[in-house]
Write a protein that holds these residues in place. Structure first.
Motif, PDB file in Angstrom:
ATOM      1  N   LEU A 135       0.836  -1.202   0.000  1.00  0.00           N
ATOM      2  CA  LEU A 135       0.000   0.000   0.000  1.00  0.00           C
ATOM      3  C   LEU A 135       0.870   1.252   0.000  1.00  0.00           C
ATOM      4  CD1 LEU A 135      -2.776  -1.033   2.528  1.00  0.00           C
ATOM      5  CD2 LEU A 135      -3.075  -0.540   0.091  1.00  0.00           C
TER       6      LEU A 135
ATOM      7  N   ASP B  12       2.468   2.298  -3.184  1.00  0.00           N
ATOM      8  CA  ASP B  12       1.604   2.639  -4.312  1.00  0.00           C
ATOM      9  C   ASP B  12       1.524   4.155  -4.469  1.00  0.00           C
ATOM     10  OD1 ASP B  12      -0.404   3.110  -6.081  1.00  0.00           O
ATOM     11  OD2 ASP B  12      -1.863   1.756  -5.148  1.00  0.00           O
TER      12      ASP B  12
ATOM     13  N   LYS C  64      -0.171   5.957  -6.271  1.00  0.00           N
ATOM     14  CA  LYS C  64      -1.489   6.524  -6.527  1.00  0.00           C
ATOM     15  C   LYS C  64      -2.215   6.881  -5.231  1.00  0.00           C
ATOM     16  CE  LYS C  64      -3.077   3.315  -9.252  1.00  0.00           C
ATOM     17  NZ  LYS C  64      -1.877   2.453  -9.383  1.00  0.00           N
ATOM     18  N   ARG C  65      -1.772   6.264  -4.171  1.00  0.00           N
ATOM     19  CA  ARG C  65      -2.395   6.563  -2.876  1.00  0.00           C
ATOM     20  C   ARG C  65      -1.574   7.635  -2.169  1.00  0.00           C
ATOM     21  NH1 ARG C  65      -5.628   2.125  -1.392  1.00  0.00           N
ATOM     22  NH2 ARG C  65      -5.346   0.336  -2.781  1.00  0.00           N
TER      23      ARG C  65
ATOM     24  N   ARG D 192      -8.552  11.468   0.002  1.00  0.00           N
ATOM     25  CA  ARG D 192      -9.443  10.870  -0.992  1.00  0.00           C
ATOM     26  C   ARG D 192      -9.587   9.386  -0.732  1.00  0.00           C
ATOM     27  NH1 ARG D 192      -6.241  13.349  -6.049  1.00  0.00           N
ATOM     28  NH2 ARG D 192      -4.736  11.932  -5.078  1.00  0.00           N
ATOM     29  N   GLU D 193     -10.574   8.814  -1.333  1.00  0.00           N
ATOM     30  CA  GLU D 193     -10.770   7.373  -1.202  1.00  0.00           C
ATOM     31  C   GLU D 193      -9.497   6.643  -1.618  1.00  0.00           C
ATOM     32  OE1 GLU D 193     -14.282   5.914  -3.019  1.00  0.00           O
ATOM     33  OE2 GLU D 193     -13.680   3.823  -2.828  1.00  0.00           O
ATOM     34  N   GLY D 194      -9.100   5.677  -0.814  1.00  0.00           N
ATOM     35  CA  GLY D 194      -7.923   4.889  -1.136  1.00  0.00           C
ATOM     36  C   GLY D 194      -6.631   5.469  -0.599  1.00  0.00           C
ATOM     37  N   ASP D 195      -6.680   6.690  -0.106  1.00  0.00           N
ATOM     38  CA  ASP D 195      -5.495   7.264   0.517  1.00  0.00           C
ATOM     39  C   ASP D 195      -5.137   6.472   1.784  1.00  0.00           C
ATOM     40  OD1 ASP D 195      -5.375   9.180  -1.375  1.00  0.00           O
ATOM     41  OD2 ASP D 195      -5.625  10.901  -0.034  1.00  0.00           O
TER      42      ASP D 195
ATOM     43  N   LYS E 220     -13.365   6.921   3.310  1.00  0.00           N
ATOM     44  CA  LYS E 220     -12.827   5.666   2.772  1.00  0.00           C
ATOM     45  C   LYS E 220     -11.318   5.679   2.640  1.00  0.00           C
ATOM     46  CE  LYS E 220     -17.111   4.448   0.540  1.00  0.00           C
ATOM     47  NZ  LYS E 220     -17.871   4.436  -0.699  1.00  0.00           N
ATOM     48  N   VAL E 221     -10.704   6.259   3.631  1.00  0.00           N
ATOM     49  CA  VAL E 221      -9.250   6.233   3.687  1.00  0.00           C
ATOM     50  C   VAL E 221      -8.825   4.936   4.372  1.00  0.00           C
ATOM     51  CG1 VAL E 221      -7.280   7.296   4.847  1.00  0.00           C
ATOM     52  CG2 VAL E 221      -8.980   8.730   3.697  1.00  0.00           C
ATOM     53  N   VAL E 222      -7.747   4.345   3.900  1.00  0.00           N
ATOM     54  CA  VAL E 222      -7.231   3.129   4.525  1.00  0.00           C
ATOM     55  C   VAL E 222      -6.389   3.524   5.733  1.00  0.00           C
ATOM     56  CG1 VAL E 222      -5.826   1.078   4.199  1.00  0.00           C
ATOM     57  CG2 VAL E 222      -7.198   1.948   2.307  1.00  0.00           C
TER      58      VAL E 222
ATOM     59  N   ASP F 142      -7.643  -0.474   9.331  1.00  0.00           N
ATOM     60  CA  ASP F 142      -7.588  -1.604   8.414  1.00  0.00           C
ATOM     61  C   ASP F 142      -6.400  -2.508   8.724  1.00  0.00           C
ATOM     62  OD1 ASP F 142      -9.733  -0.809   6.261  1.00  0.00           O
ATOM     63  OD2 ASP F 142      -8.629   1.005   6.758  1.00  0.00           O
TER      64      ASP F 142
END
Lengths: 291, 291
Positions: free
Chosen positions: B133, B136, B138-139, B185-188, B213-215, B232
């Motif tokens: 994660l 990545d 993108k996150r 943002r989502e997925g951050d 929806k942040v991890v 998570d």
DNA sequence: CGGATTGTGAAATATTTGTTTCGGGCGAAA
DNA sequence: TTTCGCCCGAAACAAATATTTCACAATCCG
């Protein structure tokens, strides 16, 4: 491992850990501490070791899905049997399920080595002298770190700030350091963190401080920052790590040990300070009310 | 662990084997068969397994020099403990000249315990997932810590910043956190440090982040911050220390291991970033010109 | 073939161990 | 603050374990 795909006790403990109560967690920890031997004796002995009552043990056993402590113990024994009869004597002691080459294990090994080698070379009398200096309220305490070690400086600062007055953390921007130097008086202390990729600015800062007869306490790596020559007291730590980066674990440990020693040394005064702090926390409701 | 050079039970059995009677030999064989597990249960079970009466067991225990079966069993357990426990656990005086009770040694011991106990409970697969994660690009990666743990957050931030883009460190002041949440943002990813004296504000922050929806990746102590339920991924570290304070050494080690793993994982991209950084350093002459 | 000697386990006993009950105590919520 | 609910351990209780006793076998030997 145990017959019929059942989970080992240790795993059950981990999974249920969140649902356990304080005393049960305490028990769980002791059981996992030198697993599984601690669970193989009598319930009474285990209770004493965990500083918990025997009913607590029974209750936890039930929470874990056993009928009682005896059944749990039986499971422990069969696990042990399975583990021992397994020819591959587990040598992966760190992260149990991870291969030796896993980053976690390599880091743990490295940290251990660093710890051993560093501590065997620290002179406890110097440590004690530094503790005395840092406990002296007449000496102001200035703390500064480099690019990476700034976090450690911050860590030391935060703790010292609780225990005594006149503690200051120099900003991360070298440009403002002269401002701080203005505040330094003879006999003041400068705790300075500098590990390799030693920084020019820290060296200059040390020189400036030295002209003001400030006592310099240096935290550095084994090779020794150039500040060493200016410093009155030096802690050398091993920082080798299986990484492109260095490991500051040992430095942190030394810092924590210093903090603890200062705390002991000044307990009389510290105590009231901390109580006041507690009250302030209560008033701001910063923390959750427990533990 | 067995006291002063005493013989293990197995050895005693072998030496005395000649002098044993038929039933006793039968018993001895069963005990040696899957040593030492068979001796760890109740005397009745052992008797049945060996097809011998319980008095025989007691008699043999006495022949072997124990006061009774119980004493024999205690020996078995301590043998097992010695055999299983990590050789590294053996406290070989750390700072050699320091007495055992010196703060440095006590801290080193505590750190060792913490290390061992923490790492044995980390699931390497979770570690690996977190590494993925964090690798990545993108996150976005947000880092935040509490009163004490802010230093660790800072430490993680400083390193990650070198390796990737879109890393942000939330300020130490909870008041400004909502501003940062706006950016999530989502997925951050939100790396959150919270050890005991768990902080209300961190819990609320986690909730806010969760709705976006942040991890959430949580670094906490063994007891588990209340954020655990939102998180998570959770890393639990032991933080016990011989001090009024807790020890963050293990957390730091985990952070460093993560950093190293991310570095490995992303070496291709990181490499160029670091080269650029080197150049920048050169230009500003921040560091001394040598390692 | 007895009689002494030694080995063995059933049963009784003593001790420890495991379980359950119950009420004080403490933190969280109102 | 008071109330509520849960946690936890002291103590009573129940169950098992370990130990001792004792009588019967087995073996050996004259």
């Amino acid at each position: 491992m145990t017959a019929g795909g059942e989970l080992p006790v240790s795993e059950r403990i981990r999974r249920k850990f969140a649902e356990l109560t304080r005393a049960e967690r305490q028990l769980a920890s002791t059981m996992l501490a030198n697993y599984p031997v601690s669970g193989l004796g009598s319930i009474t002995v285990l209770a004493q070791a965990a500083k918990v009552s025997t009913p607590t043990i029974v209750r936890m056993a039930k929470k874990l899905g056993f009928s009682g402590f005896q059944e749990l113990q039986t499971h422990l024994r069969s696990e042990l049997e399975a583990a021992i009869s397994n020819p591959i004597a587990k040598h992966d002691r760190w992260a149990e399920d991870a291969p030796d080459t896993h980053m976690l294990n390599r880091f743990a090994d490295a940290a251990m080595d660093n710890l051993r080698q560093s501590l065997s070379q620290i002179d406890p009398s110097i440590f004690d002298k530094v503790v005395n200096l840092m406990s002296d309220p007449k000496r102001r305490l200035h703390v500064v770190g480099g690019r990476i070690t700034h976090s450690l400086a911050d860590y030391l600062f935060t703790h010292m700030q609780v225990m005594r007055t006149d503690v200051s953390l120099l900003s991360a921007h070298a440009g403002t350091w002269p401002h701080f130097v203005l505040e330094m008086r003879e006999g003041d202390l400068l705790c300075l963190f500098d590990i390799r990729r030693y920084e020019h600015d820290l060296e200059r800062l040390a020189q400036m401080a030295k002209t003001r007869k400030v006592v310099i306490i240096l935290f550095t790596d084994f090779w020794g920052s150039p500040v060493s020559s200016q410093a009155d007291y030096v802690f050398n730590a091993r920082i080798e790590a299986p990484s492109a980066w260095d490991s500051n674990v040992v430095l942190m440990l030394i810092v924590e040990a210093l903090i603890a020693a200062v705390q002991n040394r000044t307990w009389a005064e510290t105590q009231t300070r901390m109580q006041v702090l507690e009250k302030l926390f209560d008033e701001t409701r910063l923390f959750r009310k427990f533990t």
